[in-house]
Design a protein around this motif. Structure first.
Motif, PDB file in Angstrom:
ATOM      1  N   ALA A   1      -1.310   0.506  -5.057  1.00  0.00           N
ATOM      2  CA  ALA A   1      -0.352   1.606  -5.215  1.00  0.00           C
ATOM      3  C   ALA A   1       0.939   1.364  -4.446  1.00  0.00           C
ATOM      4  CB  ALA A   1      -0.984   2.921  -4.762  1.00  0.00           C
ATOM      5  N   THR A   2       0.843   0.712  -3.283  1.00  0.00           N
ATOM      6  CA  THR A   2       2.030   0.468  -2.463  1.00  0.00           C
ATOM      7  C   THR A   2       2.739  -0.834  -2.809  1.00  0.00           C
ATOM      8  OG1 THR A   2       0.715  -0.642  -0.763  1.00  0.00           O
ATOM      9  CG2 THR A   2       1.079   1.732  -0.495  1.00  0.00           C
ATOM     10  N   GLY A   3       2.173  -1.608  -3.738  1.00  0.00           N
ATOM     11  CA  GLY A   3       2.772  -2.893  -4.076  1.00  0.00           C
ATOM     12  C   GLY A   3       2.341  -4.020  -3.165  1.00  0.00           C
ATOM     13  N   GLU A   4       1.388  -3.753  -2.255  1.00  0.00           N
ATOM     14  CA  GLU A   4       0.876  -4.810  -1.382  1.00  0.00           C
ATOM     15  C   GLU A   4      -0.090  -5.728  -2.118  1.00  0.00           C
ATOM     16  OE1 GLU A   4      -0.084  -3.162   2.730  1.00  0.00           O
ATOM     17  OE2 GLU A   4       0.511  -1.335   1.664  1.00  0.00           O
ATOM     18  N   ALA A   5      -0.541  -5.303  -3.279  1.00  0.00           N
ATOM     19  CA  ALA A   5      -1.356  -6.119  -4.179  1.00  0.00           C
ATOM     20  C   ALA A   5      -0.996  -5.720  -5.605  1.00  0.00           C
ATOM     21  CB  ALA A   5      -2.842  -5.927  -3.916  1.00  0.00           C
ATOM     22  N   ASP A   6      -1.275  -6.625  -6.541  1.00  0.00           N
ATOM     23  CA  ASP A   6      -1.006  -6.355  -7.954  1.00  0.00           C
ATOM     24  C   ASP A   6      -2.270  -6.007  -8.725  1.00  0.00           C
ATOM     25  OD1 ASP A   6       1.747  -7.305  -7.669  1.00  0.00           O
ATOM     26  OD2 ASP A   6       0.905  -9.345  -7.700  1.00  0.00           O
ATOM     27  N   LEU A   7      -3.414  -6.472  -8.223  1.00  0.00           N
ATOM     28  CA  LEU A   7      -4.639  -6.453  -9.028  1.00  0.00           C
ATOM     29  C   LEU A   7      -5.847  -6.303  -8.125  1.00  0.00           C
ATOM     30  CD1 LEU A   7      -5.967  -7.097 -11.880  1.00  0.00           C
ATOM     31  CD2 LEU A   7      -6.009  -9.483 -11.122  1.00  0.00           C
ATOM     32  N   TYR A   8      -6.750  -5.395  -8.527  1.00  0.00           N
ATOM     33  CA  TYR A   8      -8.030  -5.209  -7.840  1.00  0.00           C
ATOM     34  C   TYR A   8      -9.129  -5.120  -8.888  1.00  0.00           C
ATOM     35  CZ  TYR A   8     -11.784  -2.185  -5.916  1.00  0.00           C
ATOM     36  OH  TYR A   8     -12.993  -1.617  -5.585  1.00  0.00           O
TER      37      TYR A   8
END
Length: 265
Positions: free
Chosen positions: A200-207
């Motif tokens: 959500a914060t843009g610290e990751a793209d994919l989970y």
């Protein structure tokens, strides 16, 4: 549903539960029991559940409530309800690794539309505001007065250099095999519903989650991610992940920022 009131109540109860959890977390020792499904439960889970459940039932007596720690609440057949995981990431709590959260969400017609995720050991608080937009509030936190908040937004992903986050306690070969279908610049592990918040914060793209979860594990983080412009879909057919399913069990799923070129299972 009064969404302004809901936002205020969920935020306050999450902070109150977080205080209770940290009081136990910082004690010299605490009891760990094993539930029927072999998962751990602590006095912190139970204390936080009692606090949140009482608060929600007092404020919203006409809304169905589903909570992980009350098995009799799992027998309901509902599509609009409040859902709680009072301490998500109990394994992280027991190991004192800090990656645990308080999750409270409101599901309407099968979709999580409002949620709060509070990580008390990390001083991070994420929630949807009354309009459904996702924000992160900056600490220190006051239960009665909202502090400085900032809107959060998913990244614009680069499919040649994706940022991936996966489970810390449940990562396995199937997860790694799926991640290896992407061009990954960086991969990190995190516990609990924090993984949704990192997308959500843009610290990751994919989970991607190739493993067992329940709706109380995911609803709040799902709501925050949607409020930040992201989405959560089923792993098998990329259709929306719905809530109010029988036994409240989830299929495998993928949480992501739009723009990620999703691979087939």
């Amino acid at each position: 549903m009064d969404l302004v009131k809901l936002t205020s109540v969920m935020r306050r109860l999450a902070l109150e539960a977080g205080d209770k959890i940290m009081e136990i977390y910082n004690s010299p020792d605490f009891e760990v029991k094993t539930k029927s499904d072999e998962s751990p439960v602590t006095e912190a889970d139970e204390a936080a559940d009692a606090l949140i459940s009482a608060g929600l039932r007092a404020e919203f007596p006409d809304v169905a409530l589903v909570t992980e720690e009350q098995a009799d609440s799992h027998d309901q057949n509902v599509s609009t309800f409040l859902i709680v995981d009072p301490l998500d990431g109990t394994k992280e709590f027991v190991k004192r690794r800090g990656d645990f959260t308080v999750n409270i969400a409101y599901v309407m017609d099968g979709s999580p539309v409002r949620g709060v995720v509070y990580a008390p050991a990390k001083d991070r608080l994420f929630y949807t505001d009354a309009g459904g937009n996702a924000v992160e509030e900056m600490g220190p936190f006051d239960k009665e007065t909202v502090g400085e908040t900032k809107p959060i937004r998913v990244s614009t992903p680069d499919n040649n250099a994706l940022l991936v986050v996966a489970s810390k306690s449940h990562r396995d070969q199937a997860t790694d095999d799926y991640i290896n279908k992407y061009n990954v610049a960086d991969s990190k592990s995190a516990g609990s519903s924090l993984k949704f918040c990192l997308v959500a914060t843009g610290e990751a793209d994919l989970y991607p989650r190739v493993g067992r979860t329940m709706e109380w594990d995911t609803a709040a983080g799902h709501a925050v991610l949607v409020g930040a412009g992201g989405d959560v879909v089923r792993f098998d057919d990329h259709q929306p992940l719905r809530y109010g399913k029988e036994t409240f069990a989830n299929p495998f799923f993928i949480a992501y920022a739009p723009g990620v070129d999703l691979k087939e299972a």
